[in-house]
Scaffold this motif. Structure first.
Motif, mmCIF file in Angstrom:
data_model
loop_
_atom_site.group_PDB
_atom_site.id
_atom_site.type_symbol
_atom_site.label_atom_id
_atom_site.label_comp_id
_atom_site.label_asym_id
_atom_site.label_seq_id
_atom_site.Cartn_x
_atom_site.Cartn_y
_atom_site.Cartn_z
ATOM 1 N N THR A 1 6.966 5.090 75.938
ATOM 2 C CA THR A 1 8.019 4.687 75.820
ATOM 3 C C THR A 1 9.130 4.972 73.625
ATOM 4 O OG1 THR A 1 8.066 2.560 77.483
ATOM 5 C CG2 THR A 1 9.799 2.787 75.998
ATOM 6 N N GLY A 2 7.615 4.727 73.263
ATOM 7 C CA GLY A 2 7.960 4.992 71.898
ATOM 8 C C GLY A 2 8.151 6.531 71.439
ATOM 9 N N VAL A 3 7.390 7.099 71.669
ATOM 10 C CA VAL A 3 7.917 8.319 71.354
ATOM 11 C C VAL A 3 8.990 8.847 72.534
ATOM 12 C CG1 VAL A 3 6.569 10.477 72.790
ATOM 13 C CG2 VAL A 3 4.693 8.985 72.218
ATOM 14 N N GLN A 4 9.676 8.212 73.915
ATOM 15 C CA GLN A 4 10.635 8.734 73.936
ATOM 16 C C GLN A 4 12.108 7.927 73.213
ATOM 17 O OE1 GLN A 4 11.409 7.165 77.880
ATOM 18 N NE2 GLN A 4 13.004 8.396 78.466
ATOM 19 N N PHE A 5 11.395 7.300 72.873
ATOM 20 C CA PHE A 5 12.803 6.902 72.074
ATOM 21 C C PHE A 5 12.969 7.829 70.328
ATOM 22 C CE2 PHE A 5 16.117 3.253 71.527
ATOM 23 C CZ PHE A 5 15.679 2.903 70.927
ATOM 24 N N PHE A 6 11.847 7.746 69.769
ATOM 25 C CA PHE A 6 11.008 8.696 68.604
ATOM 26 C C PHE A 6 12.108 9.846 68.730
ATOM 27 C CE2 PHE A 6 9.401 11.431 66.113
ATOM 28 C CZ PHE A 6 9.435 11.393 65.064
ATOM 29 N N GLY A 7 11.544 10.557 70.239
ATOM 30 C CA GLY A 7 12.431 12.387 71.029
ATOM 31 C C GLY A 7 14.214 11.998 70.435
ATOM 32 N N TRP B 1 17.980 10.176 76.596
ATOM 33 C CA TRP B 1 16.932 9.208 76.110
ATOM 34 C C TRP B 1 16.491 9.648 78.082
ATOM 35 C CZ3 TRP B 1 14.124 5.394 75.983
ATOM 36 C CH2 TRP B 1 12.953 3.873 76.330
ATOM 37 N N VAL B 2 17.741 9.987 78.249
ATOM 38 C CA VAL B 2 16.844 10.928 79.848
ATOM 39 C C VAL B 2 16.437 11.819 79.819
ATOM 40 C CG1 VAL B 2 17.844 12.195 82.304
ATOM 41 C CG2 VAL B 2 18.832 9.998 81.538
ATOM 42 N N LEU B 3 16.468 12.999 78.919
ATOM 43 C CA LEU B 3 16.035 14.546 78.020
ATOM 44 C C LEU B 3 14.553 13.763 77.949
ATOM 45 C CD1 LEU B 3 18.545 16.207 78.034
ATOM 46 C CD2 LEU B 3 17.808 16.372 80.333
ATOM 47 N N SER C 1 7.446 11.524 76.948
ATOM 48 C CA SER C 1 7.454 9.615 77.305
ATOM 49 C C SER C 1 6.060 9.661 78.403
ATOM 50 C CB SER C 1 8.395 9.103 77.915
ATOM 51 O OG SER C 1 8.317 7.464 78.271
ATOM 52 N N GLY C 2 5.991 10.524 79.636
ATOM 53 C CA GLY C 2 5.168 10.417 80.369
ATOM 54 C C GLY C 2 4.330 11.138 80.033
ATOM 55 N N PHE D 1 17.170 6.910 87.871
ATOM 56 C CA PHE D 1 16.565 6.934 88.907
ATOM 57 C C PHE D 1 16.059 8.645 89.457
ATOM 58 C CE2 PHE D 1 17.124 2.317 89.377
ATOM 59 C CZ PHE D 1 15.665 2.216 90.064
ATOM 60 N N CYS D 2 17.727 9.850 88.794
ATOM 61 C CA CYS D 2 17.024 10.660 89.766
ATOM 62 C C CYS D 2 16.995 11.693 88.334
ATOM 63 C CB CYS D 2 18.644 11.297 90.527
ATOM 64 S SG CYS D 2 18.934 10.444 91.563
ATOM 65 N N ILE D 3 17.098 11.708 87.091
ATOM 66 C CA ILE D 3 16.904 12.276 86.309
ATOM 67 C C ILE D 3 15.865 12.008 85.363
ATOM 68 C CG2 ILE D 3 17.589 13.575 84.748
ATOM 69 C CD1 ILE D 3 20.285 13.289 85.691
#
Length: 640
Positions: free
Chosen positions: A348-354, A384-386, A391-392, A455-457
Motif C-alpha cells: 500500500t505504501g508503494v502505491q501511495f508513493f507512486g 491511486w487507481v493506476l 502495490s500488488g 472494484f473494477c480498475i
C-alpha cells in the motif's frame, strides 16, 4: 516575489530558483485557450458554493433565497469538484464587455420568518459567496495595514454582518445586497479584443429606497447611475428581519490592466512571505546533512572496519567470541510476526508513493494548477487507481520472500484493506454532511463512480501486479536463517522499541511541519495552494530523512543484538504520522474557529485519514531503506 528587509541572503537564490520552483505561477494550461471578448459581448457570471471557515460545510448558492434566473442550469463538474463540494450554476448577473453599468436592479424580495432565519444563520456562520467569471474566482481586495502598497485577496464576499448595539442591547443583522464589481482586462490593440485578467468585488449593505409603487422601470432614489455613485440615504444598511423588503443591485466597472492572460493567476496566488518556505527548506536540509553524516560514518567507517575484521577471522571460535551485528546473520532475515500484514502495508505504501510522486511531477509542470478546479483531487484518485499494479507487485514480491504461497489471499488483502478503512471513514463523514443538507455531501452517482474505480480498475490491477511478482523467482537472502532463534539480550531503555520508534518520527515530521502549516491553511481556511515547487523539494527531503533515520536506528538495534528490525523499521519513520495528528489537534484549537460538533468531527475525521496515509507512506520509505541496508551489509561479509 515579495522580500522584506534582511532577506538579501536569499535574494539571488530566490530570483533564480523561484522561476523553476513555482512553475505553476504561469497557468497557461495545455488545451486551455484564452477567450477573447469584444466590446459589448455578454459576460455571464456563474455562482459557486457558499463556504465558511467556521462550519466547513458548503451550501449551494440558491440554498438561501438569493435572486434567481428564469432557469437554473448546473455546469458540468469533474470528479474533484464534486468531492470538494463545488456546485457551479448560472446567475442573473450579466455584464457587457467594457460597458460600465451602474445601479442595475437584480430583483426585489420580501423576507418571511423562514427566509430571514436562513440569512441570519449564514451571517452568524460567516458564510462567503463565491462567483466565477471566465474561470476566475471572485475576490475581495484587502489592504494590509502595515503594508499599504500590498493588497491581499479573500475569496468571495460575506453574506452579511452582525452588529451588536450596546446602548439598545440588541443584535442586528445586515445583508450585503449591493455589489460593486471590477473586471480587469488586458487589451489587444491590433484586434480590439480583450481578455479578462481580474474579477474583484466590494460588497455593501444598502437600504434602497424608491418613489411610488414598484414596477419594472422603478428608479432607486438611493442610487444615481448618472453620478455613478450611491446617493443620500444609501448610508443606511439593509436589515434582515421578517417582512423586510430587500432590493439586490450591482455596479460594474472595467479597468485596463498590463497583466497578460497567462499570468492572470499570479495576483490571486501572491505569497506574502515567500522566504518562510526558504527557511523551512534550509532547516530541513540541515537535518538531512546531519543524518547523511551519520549514515556516511556508519557506512564508510564503522561498517568498513567491521566487515574487514569479520572477513579476516580464521576460525568459527573467533567469530563466536566477537559481538555485534554479524552475530545475527542466522536470525536477521527470519520472517517477522504478522508478516502478511507487513506485506500489505508495504504494498500500500508503494502505491501511495507512486501516486504522490506522479502527482508532484504533474503539479510542478503546471497541469494541476488552481485554475483547473478539482484537477488535483481527480488526478490523485486516478493515479491511486493506476498505481494498484505496483502495490500488488510489491506485496507479492515481499510475501514470496517470506516463503508465502497464497498470493491471491495476500493480494486481496492489499486491494481492500487500506481503501476499505478510508472508504468506511469517508462514508460515515459523508453521512454527517448529508444530514446537514450540505452541498459537500457526495451524491449517490459519484459514490457509485468511486466504488466502480475501486472494484473494477484498482482491484484487477493489484491482482495483475501480484501475478507478475509471484511468477518471478524468489529473492534469496544473503545469509541463511537458523532453525532455532537466537536469544535476544536485555536492552537498555534507550534501545527499547517504544523509545526508538517515537524518536525516529520526530525528524521526518520536523522536515515538513512548516510546509504542513500552509497545506492545512489552504484546506481549512479556503486558500489556494500552488507552491508545488517548494512542496516537491520538501517531499524529496522527507524521503531522504525517513530513509536515513531508519538506517541509523536499525544499525544501532542490530549492534545491540536485536534482530527484530522488520516492523520496527516500518514504525520508526511511520511514527511521524503520530506527530502529524498531534499537530492537527494543535492547529484546530489555535487557528480554526470551528464551533459546530459536526464540523469538528469532519475535521478530525479527514485529518485521521491524512495521518493514516502519511503513516503508510513514511513507514514504507523507512522499511525499504532498511531492507536495502540489511541486505547490503550481510551480503558483504563471509559466513562460514
Amino acid at each position: 516575489m515579495v522580500f522584506t528587509n534582511g532577506s538579501s541572503f536569499y535574494l539571488n537564490a530566490s530570483l533564480s530558483l523561484s522561476l523553476s520552483l513555482s512553475l505553476s505561477n504561469s497557468f497557461y494550461l495545455p488545451g486551455v485557450a484564452p477567450q477573447d471578448f469584444f466590446k459589448g459581448d455578454v459576460l455571464k457570471v456563474k455562482v459557486n458554493k457558499l463556504s465558511s471557515t467556521k462550519t466547513q460545510l458548503p451550501y449551494s448558492y440558491y440554498s438561501i433565497p438569493y435572486c434567481r434566473p428564469q432557469e437554473i442550469v448546473d455546469s458540468a463538474e469533474n470528479l474533484g469538484e464534486v468531492l470538494r463540494g463545488d456546485r457551479i450554476e448560472n446567475s442573473p448577473y450579466e455584464f457587457r464587455m467594457r460597458v460600465p453599468w451602474m445601479c442595475n436592479i437584480v430583483c426585489r424580495i420580501t423576507l418571511n420568518e423562514k427566509t430571514a432565519r436562513e440569512f441570519k444563520e449564514k451571517i452568524d456562520d460567516e458564510y462567503r459567496v463565491n462567483m466565477i467569471l471566465d474561470n476566475l474566482p471572485l475576490v475581495v481586495p484587502v489592504t494590509r495595514l502595515e503594508q499599504d502598497s500590498h493588497v491581499l485577496y479573500q475569496h468571495g464576499y460575506l453574506v452579511g454582518r452582525k452588529v451588536w448595539y450596546a446602548g439598545m442591547k440588541v443584535e442586528k443583522y445586515f445583508i450585503n445586497n449591493h455589489l460593486t464589481f471590477t473586471v480587469k482586462f488586458h487589451k489587444d490593440e491590433q484586434l480590439d479584443s480583450a481578455r479578462i485578467v481580474g474579477f474583484e468585488v466590494k460588497a455593501f449593505s444598502v437600504k434602497h429606497q424608491y418613489d411610488g409603487e414598484w414596477s419594472d422601470d422603478t428608479r432607486l432614489t438611493t442610487c444615481d447611475p448618472h453620478a455613478k455613485k450611491l446617493v443620500n440615504g444609501s448610508d443606511l444598511p439593509q436589515e434582515v428581519e421578517d417582512k423586510k423588503e430587500i432590493i439586490f443591485t450591482y455596479d460594474v466597472e472595467f479597468q485596463e490592466s498590463d497583466v497578460k492572460w497567462a499570468s492572470r493567476w499570479d495576483t490571486y496566488l501572491l505569497m506574502a512571505d515567500d522566504q518562510i518556505h526558504w527557511f523551512s527548506i534550509v532547516n530541513s536540509l540541515m537535518i538531512v546533512l546531519f543524518l547523511s553524516g551519520m549514515v556516511a560514518m556508519i557506512m564508510l567507517r564503522t561498517l568498513y572496519r567491521d566487515i574487514s575484521k569479520y572477513n579476516q577471522l580464521e576460525t568459527q571460535e573467533e567469530a563466536q567470541e566477537d559481538t555485534g551485528w554479524k552475530l545475527l546473520h542466522g536470525d536477521v532475515f527470519r520472517p517477522p510476526v504478522n508478516s502478511d500484514l507487513l506485506c500489505v502495508y508495504v504494498g500500500t505504501g508503494v502505491q501511495f508513493f507512486g501516486m504522490m510522486l506522479a502527482a508532484m511531477i504533474f503539479a510542478v509542470l503546471g497541469f494541476l494548477s488552481p485554475s483547473n478546479r478539482g484537477g488535483l483531487m481527480t488526478a490523485l484518485l486516478l493515479l491511486w487507481v493506476l498505481m494498484g499494479i505496483f502495490s500488488g507487485y510489491a506485496t507479492a514480491r515481499l510475501y514470496k520472500t517470506f516463503k508465502g504461497s497464497e498470493w491471491k489471499t495476500i493480494t486481496l488483502k492489499t486491494a481492500f484493506m487500506f481503501p476499505g478503512v478510508v472508504f468506511a471513514i469517508f462514508f460515515v463523514l459523508n453521512g454527517l454532511i448529508w444530514g446537514e443538507k450540505s452541498s459537500g455531501a457526495v451524491p449517490f452517482e459519484t459514490m457509485f463512480a468511486l466504488v466502480f474505480l475501486w472494484f473494477c480498475i484498482s482491484v484487477p490491477l493489484v491482482f495483475v501486479g501480484g501475478y507478475i511478482a509471484f511468477k518471478k523467482p524468489t529473492m534469496e537472502d544473503p545469509v541463511k536463517s537458523n532453525k532455532i532463534p537466537r536469544p535476544i539480550p536485555d536492552q537498555s531503555w534507550y534501545m527499547s522499541s517504544t523509545f526508538s520508534i517515537l524518536i525516529g518520527g520526530i525528524l521526518p515530521f520536523g522536515a515538513v511541519f512548516i510546509e504542513l502549516f500552509f497545506i492545512l491553511t489552504s484546506i481549512w481556511l479556503h486558500q489556494f495552494y500552488y507552491i508545488f515547487g517548494f512542496l516537491f523539494i520538501v517531499f524529496i527531503i522527507l524521503l531522504v530523512t525517513c530513509a536515513e533515520i531508519t538506517i541509523v536506528l536499525c544499525y544501532f538495534q542490530l549492534c545491540s543484538e536485536d534482530y527484530r528490525w522488520w516492523w520496527r523499521s516500518y514504525l520508526t519513520s511511520g511514527s511521524s504520522a503520530l506527530y502529524l495528528f498531534i499537530y492537527a489537534i494543535t492547529y484546530f484549537f489555535t487557528k480554526l474557529n470551528i464551533t459546530k460538533p459536526v464540523s469538528g468531527i469532519l475535521y478530525f475525521g479527514y485529518m485521521l485519514i491524512a495521518s493514516y496515509s502519511f503513516f503508510v507512506l513514511t513507514g514504507t520509505i523507512g522499511f525499504c531503506a532498511c531492507f536495502w541496508f540489511t541486505r547490503l551489509i550481510y551480503s558483504s561479509v563471509k559466513i562460514d
